[in-house]
Design a protein around this motif. Structure first.
Motif, PDB file in Angstrom:
ATOM      1  N   ALA A  19    -109.555 -11.998 -65.685  1.00 45.52           N
ATOM      2  CA  ALA A  19    -109.399 -12.108 -67.142  1.00 45.52           C
ATOM      3  C   ALA A  19    -110.758 -12.324 -67.814  1.00 45.52           C
ATOM      4  N   ASN A  20    -111.821 -11.655 -67.310  1.00 47.69           N
ATOM      5  CA  ASN A  20    -113.166 -11.867 -67.842  1.00 47.69           C
ATOM      6  C   ASN A  20    -113.265 -11.656 -69.343  1.00 47.69           C
ATOM      7  N   ASP A  21    -112.437 -10.781 -69.895  1.00 53.23           N
ATOM      8  CA  ASP A  21    -112.508 -10.563 -71.334  1.00 53.23           C
ATOM      9  C   ASP A  21    -111.882 -11.721 -72.107  1.00 53.23           C
ATOM     10  N   ARG A  22    -111.141 -12.595 -71.420  1.00 51.32           N
ATOM     11  CA  ARG A  22    -110.480 -13.719 -72.096  1.00 51.32           C
ATOM     12  C   ARG A  22    -110.988 -15.092 -71.652  1.00 51.32           C
ATOM     13  N   VAL A  23    -111.472 -15.186 -70.409  1.00 52.44           N
ATOM     14  CA  VAL A  23    -111.921 -16.471 -69.872  1.00 52.44           C
ATOM     15  C   VAL A  23    -113.349 -16.306 -69.370  1.00 52.44           C
ATOM     16  N   HIS A  24    -114.223 -17.194 -69.816  1.00 53.51           N
ATOM     17  CA  HIS A  24    -115.636 -17.118 -69.446  1.00 53.51           C
ATOM     18  C   HIS A  24    -116.118 -18.536 -69.143  1.00 53.51           C
ATOM     19  N   MET A  25    -116.658 -18.740 -67.938  1.00 49.01           N
ATOM     20  CA  MET A  25    -117.168 -20.055 -67.567  1.00 49.01           C
ATOM     21  C   MET A  25    -118.542 -19.896 -66.932  1.00 49.01           C
ATOM     22  N   THR A  26    -119.508 -20.646 -67.449  1.00 55.39           N
ATOM     23  CA  THR A  26    -120.863 -20.654 -66.908  1.00 55.39           C
ATOM     24  C   THR A  26    -121.331 -22.097 -66.823  1.00 55.39           C
ATOM     25  N   GLY A  27    -122.363 -22.318 -66.024  1.00 50.92           N
ATOM     26  CA  GLY A  27    -122.871 -23.678 -65.957  1.00 50.92           C
ATOM     27  C   GLY A  27    -124.110 -23.822 -65.116  1.00 50.92           C
ATOM     28  N   LEU A  28    -124.543 -25.061 -65.059  1.00 45.05           N
ATOM     29  CA  LEU A  28    -125.747 -25.437 -64.334  1.00 45.05           C
ATOM     30  C   LEU A  28    -125.478 -26.769 -63.633  1.00 45.05           C
ATOM     31  N   ILE A  57    -103.684 -25.076 -72.718  1.00 44.24           N
ATOM     32  CA  ILE A  57    -103.084 -25.178 -71.379  1.00 44.24           C
ATOM     33  C   ILE A  57    -104.058 -24.658 -70.323  1.00 44.24           C
ATOM     34  N   VAL A  58    -104.681 -23.511 -70.576  1.00 46.51           N
ATOM     35  CA  VAL A  58    -105.641 -22.949 -69.621  1.00 46.51           C
ATOM     36  C   VAL A  58    -106.831 -23.881 -69.463  1.00 46.51           C
ATOM     37  N   GLU A  59    -107.324 -24.424 -70.573  1.00 46.84           N
ATOM     38  CA  GLU A  59    -108.467 -25.335 -70.512  1.00 46.84           C
ATOM     39  C   GLU A  59    -108.153 -26.555 -69.661  1.00 46.84           C
ATOM     40  N   ARG A  60    -107.002 -27.169 -69.858  1.00 45.49           N
ATOM     41  CA  ARG A  60    -106.628 -28.346 -69.052  1.00 45.49           C
ATOM     42  C   ARG A  60    -106.556 -27.996 -67.578  1.00 45.49           C
ATOM     43  N   GLU A  65    -108.876 -28.392 -62.147  1.00 42.55           N
ATOM     44  CA  GLU A  65    -109.271 -27.713 -60.912  1.00 42.55           C
ATOM     45  C   GLU A  65    -110.764 -27.881 -60.646  1.00 42.55           C
ATOM     46  N   SER A  66    -111.570 -27.850 -61.693  1.00 42.94           N
ATOM     47  CA  SER A  66    -113.011 -28.040 -61.525  1.00 42.94           C
ATOM     48  C   SER A  66    -113.316 -29.440 -61.017  1.00 42.94           C
TER      49      SER A  66
END
Length: 86
Positions: A19-28, A57-60, A65-66
């Motif tokens: 779902a890359n067009d809807r969910v995007h997560m990046t970090g350091l 709901i997706v964010e929670r 999970e993270s």
């Protein structure tokens, strides 16, 4: 996908998803000296392109999970260090 920069003690990451067009997560993730140990600091961004109710709901779910994954990573790293450190 991850890229570790050993001289900077940093791990840059982004999560690929169907779902890359809807969910995007990046970090350091930074690995910092802390007394006789190492402290990990995590800065991440999560963007969700969905209706407000569904996005919450997706964010929670992603946050839970993270957190679980980072705990498991810490436990693994500690076991590895206990077994391999001289």
């Amino acid at each position: 996908v991850q890229r570790y920069r050993p001289l900077a003690h940093e791990l840059h990451f982004h999560v690929e998803s169907p779902a890359n067009d809807r969910v995007h997560m990046t970090g350091l993730i930074r690995f910092l000296a802390d007394g006789d140990g190492v402290r990990r600091t995590i800065d991440a961004e999560l963007r969700i392109n969905a209706p407000l109710g569904l996005g919450v709901i997706v964010e929670r779910f992603v946050v839970a999970e993270s957190e679980r994954g980072y705990r498991r990573m810490g436990e693994f790293l500690q076991r590895w260090l206990d077994e391999h450190a001289t």
